[in-house]
Write a protein that holds these residues in place. Structure first.
Motif, PDB file in Angstrom:
ATOM      1  N   SER A 120     -11.192  18.464 -32.565  1.00  0.00           N
ATOM      2  CA  SER A 120     -11.986  18.542 -33.800  1.00  0.00           C
ATOM      3  C   SER A 120     -13.372  19.146 -33.583  1.00  0.00           C
ATOM      4  CB  SER A 120     -12.125  17.150 -34.422  1.00  0.00           C
ATOM      5  OG  SER A 120     -12.712  16.251 -33.513  1.00  0.00           O
ATOM      6  N   SER A 121     -13.874  19.135 -32.365  1.00  0.00           N
ATOM      7  CA  SER A 121     -15.193  19.720 -32.102  1.00  0.00           C
ATOM      8  C   SER A 121     -15.136  21.226 -31.891  1.00  0.00           C
ATOM      9  CB  SER A 121     -15.821  19.048 -30.873  1.00  0.00           C
ATOM     10  OG  SER A 121     -15.025  19.285 -29.718  1.00  0.00           O
ATOM     11  N   TRP A 125      -8.908  13.207 -29.310  1.00  0.00           N
ATOM     12  CA  TRP A 125      -8.777  14.152 -30.418  1.00  0.00           C
ATOM     13  C   TRP A 125     -10.113  14.847 -30.733  1.00  0.00           C
ATOM     14  CZ3 TRP A 125      -4.755  16.504 -31.954  1.00  0.00           C
ATOM     15  CH2 TRP A 125      -4.788  17.261 -33.134  1.00  0.00           C
ATOM     16  N   HIS A 126     -11.222  14.233 -30.357  1.00  0.00           N
ATOM     17  CA  HIS A 126     -12.520  14.858 -30.620  1.00  0.00           C
ATOM     18  C   HIS A 126     -12.644  16.205 -29.907  1.00  0.00           C
ATOM     19  CE1 HIS A 126     -13.222  12.824 -26.736  1.00  0.00           C
ATOM     20  NE2 HIS A 126     -14.146  13.761 -26.527  1.00  0.00           N
ATOM     21  N   PRO A 156      -6.278  20.297 -38.474  1.00  0.00           N
ATOM     22  CA  PRO A 156      -7.326  19.559 -39.189  1.00  0.00           C
ATOM     23  C   PRO A 156      -7.219  18.045 -39.071  1.00  0.00           C
ATOM     24  CG  PRO A 156      -5.697  20.408 -40.733  1.00  0.00           C
ATOM     25  CD  PRO A 156      -5.352  20.979 -39.393  1.00  0.00           C
ATOM     26  N   LYS A 157      -6.023  17.525 -38.783  1.00  0.00           N
ATOM     27  CA  LYS A 157      -5.819  16.081 -38.716  1.00  0.00           C
ATOM     28  C   LYS A 157      -5.102  15.702 -37.426  1.00  0.00           C
ATOM     29  CE  LYS A 157      -5.514  15.515 -43.746  1.00  0.00           C
ATOM     30  NZ  LYS A 157      -4.651  15.071 -44.867  1.00  0.00           N
ATOM     31  N   LYS A 209     -10.039  23.150 -34.875  1.00  0.00           N
ATOM     32  CA  LYS A 209     -10.169  22.251 -36.013  1.00  0.00           C
ATOM     33  C   LYS A 209      -9.522  22.838 -37.253  1.00  0.00           C
ATOM     34  CE  LYS A 209     -13.548  19.656 -38.722  1.00  0.00           C
ATOM     35  NZ  LYS A 209     -14.992  19.370 -38.933  1.00  0.00           N
TER      36      LYS A 209
END
Length: 534
Positions: free
Chosen positions: A470-471, A466-467, A480-481, A476
């Motif tokens: 999110s990166s 998931w990074h 967001p989640k 992102k």
């Protein structure tokens, strides 16, 4: 890429070749129609000719008229025109327009079908009583029906006589005390959806819409636009049945999203006339077309009241049941029990229809473990809420447990669920406030449950990488989640057999004769497996 490498075990069917063959032959049998029961877990296999006769008899009433062609595209153009007027006047944005516009998505003429009401005795000479449903999810008015319904829901919820569900009626009843000689009654509006006058409904809804001060999350359009959309939803309710096209002239379509709320608002206007008939009503609460009444008088007086009620409107007619000791309402039996005798507050028990077959989900069925646990806990929780006497609660749970054991559940799982429900906390079960709706919709990774897949591997793969989402600044913001992993219902026998639209005889394979195979015997053993008795 890791998701592509989640290990799969070779699936094995839990049905024999004879059972699979029987299902295929039954599905393709042109002489039968298969539908789910109107209320209950089973499916009903009906003679096609009987089914068509019931359908055409219903459609031959003055509520419908036959039309000479499919008017789907013409209706879509009218809806498009109404929406164009709304966006031109900035009452909807471009995203809402795109979602609602039927020209932007595939549409077709809905199909009317009939669900057999096995809990009702059919009139002499008729094979069954059918509830007419219009499968309108791809109708050109389907999306605008959803849109209108969004604005009507808060209006209905604010009505003083409104009942949301069983828990809501329990809350209302626990606040009231009644005289020992009060009469318990329920009245039912006959064929509510087909007997509401469309013009009357539109006037009632628009009047209520203009009065509401609810703070909607989206732009509230002027009443004239709601009126136009209602005229399209109600006035252009076209459908097909048995190869012909029809329009519903009177009433609301059962199957249209906004129909329940349209009927609720119309009936509330009708309810306002009732106070002039009598001052003996101690309690009045309505869930759709089912009304619970506590009446300060004798049966003869109440019968006269219902007679007067039936004179108020040309098409809205009521039937009733009344008793000095108990009455059935929703899934409750409301009685003058020990609590009533001491406090004046009515007692309640769980009501089960006589036609209930108790075909609970088989333990060997292909579902995640939490589905079985949640189902058992939810049912016991319902018993605790609906029953205010602990002895009645324990008796109902014991009966439930016996039926579960016959469906393959083990004692340990049942006991664990039973222990999680504390009857002494019943009041908190009834009065707990609803969880507030999340402002942000969760991201959901949806997949069909398969016992041959290690689903924890899917969750781990999503979490581990998931990074990468999110990166990225753009991703992102969109995601967001991390996602929730949710399972769709896998195909079952019901999904394989039941269809809304009638297939034409010439499109089906010819059915084999009774002497040529044992299809019926196999299906009976498959569909009627170990139904527990009461």
């Amino acid at each position: 890429m890791e998701l592509a490498h989640v290990r799969l075990r070779k699936p094995q069917t839990n049905m024999s070749q004879a059972e699979l063959s029987a299902i295929r032959k039954l599905k393709n049998n042109p002489s039968v129609v298969i539908k789910p029961y109107d209320k209950g877990r089973g499916i009903c296999i009906m003679n096609r000719e009987d089914y068509l006769n019931v359908g055409f008899k219903h459609i031959s009433s003055h509520h419908y008229e036959k039309v000479d062609r499919d008017l789907t595209h013409e209706t879509a153009l009218k809806v498009h025109s109404a929406l164009t007027d709304m966006i031109r006047n900035k009452h909807i944005d471009k995203h809402t327009f795109a979602y609602l516009d039927p020209l932007e998505q595939p549409t077709n003429c809905p199909t009317m079908y009939f669900l057999p009401k096995i809990h009702k005795t059919p009139p002499p000479g008729e094979p069954f009583v059918g509830r007419p449903i219009i499968s309108g999810c791809t109708s050109p008015t389907a999306k605008i029906s959803e849109y209108v319904d969004y604005f009507l829901l808060p209006i209905v919820s604010a009505q003083p006589t409104y009942v949301r569900d069983t828990t809501d009626i329990l809350r209302k009843l626990e606040k009231e005390t009644f005289p020992q000689n009060s009469l318990l009654a329920s009245i039912d509006l006959v064929s509510m959806y087909t007997n509401i006058h469309q013009a009357e409904a539109i006037e009632s809804v628009c009047k209520a819409y203009e009065k509401t001060n609810h703070n909607y999350a989206i732009t509230k359009p002027p009443s004239k636009h709601i009126r136009t959309l209602l005229e399209l939803v109600l006035g252009r309710n076209y459908f097909q049945f048995g190869g012909n096209f029809f329009r519903q002239k009177i009433g609301c379509a059962m199957g249209s999203v906004a129909s329940p709320e349209i009927c609720d608002i119309t009936l509330h206007d009708f309810e306002l006339q009732i106070s002039a008939l009598t001052d003996r009503i101690l309690f009045w609460a309505r869930f759709r077309d089912d009304i619970l009444i506590v009446y300060n008088g004798q049966l003869e007086s109440f019968t006269h009241f219902v007679h007067q009620l039936n004179q108020l409107h040309p098409t809205l007619k009521f039937t009733f049941e009344a008793s000095e000791t108990s009455i059935t309402y929703l899934d409750l039996t409301i009685i003058k029990g020990p609590h009533f005798l001491s406090t004046g507050t009515l007692d309640t028990r769980v009501f089960t229809k006589p036609t209930e077959t108790y075909q609970y989900l088989e333990r060997t069925s292909s579902h995640p473990n939490h589905v079985f646990q949640g189902f058992i806990k939810g049912e016991i929780l319902r018993y605790a809420r609906n029953t205010n006497n602990e002895d009645d609660f324990l008796q109902k749970v014991q009966s439930f447990e016996e039926k579960l054991l016959k469906r393959g559940y083990n004692q340990a799982d049942i006991h664990k669920c039973k222990q999680s429900i504390d009857f002494s906390q019943r009041k908190s079960m009834i009065h707990t406030e609803q969880v507030k709706t999340q402002k942000e919709l969760p991201l959901v990774f949806t997949t069909t449950y398969n016992p041959h897949v290690k689903h924890m591997d899917i969750k781990r793969a999503l979490s581990r990488h998931w990074h990468l989402i999110s990166s990225n600044p753009t991703l992102k913001e969109v995601f967001p989640k991390p996602p929730l992993v949710a399972y769709k219902i896998a195909e079952n026998i019901k999904k394989r057999l039941v269809r809304a639209k009638l297939s034409h005889t010439e499109d089906n394979q010819s059915s084999t004769t009774e002497n040529e195979d044992n299809t019926l015997d196999i299906l009976i053993s498959l569909l009627d497996e170990q139904i527990p008795s009461e």
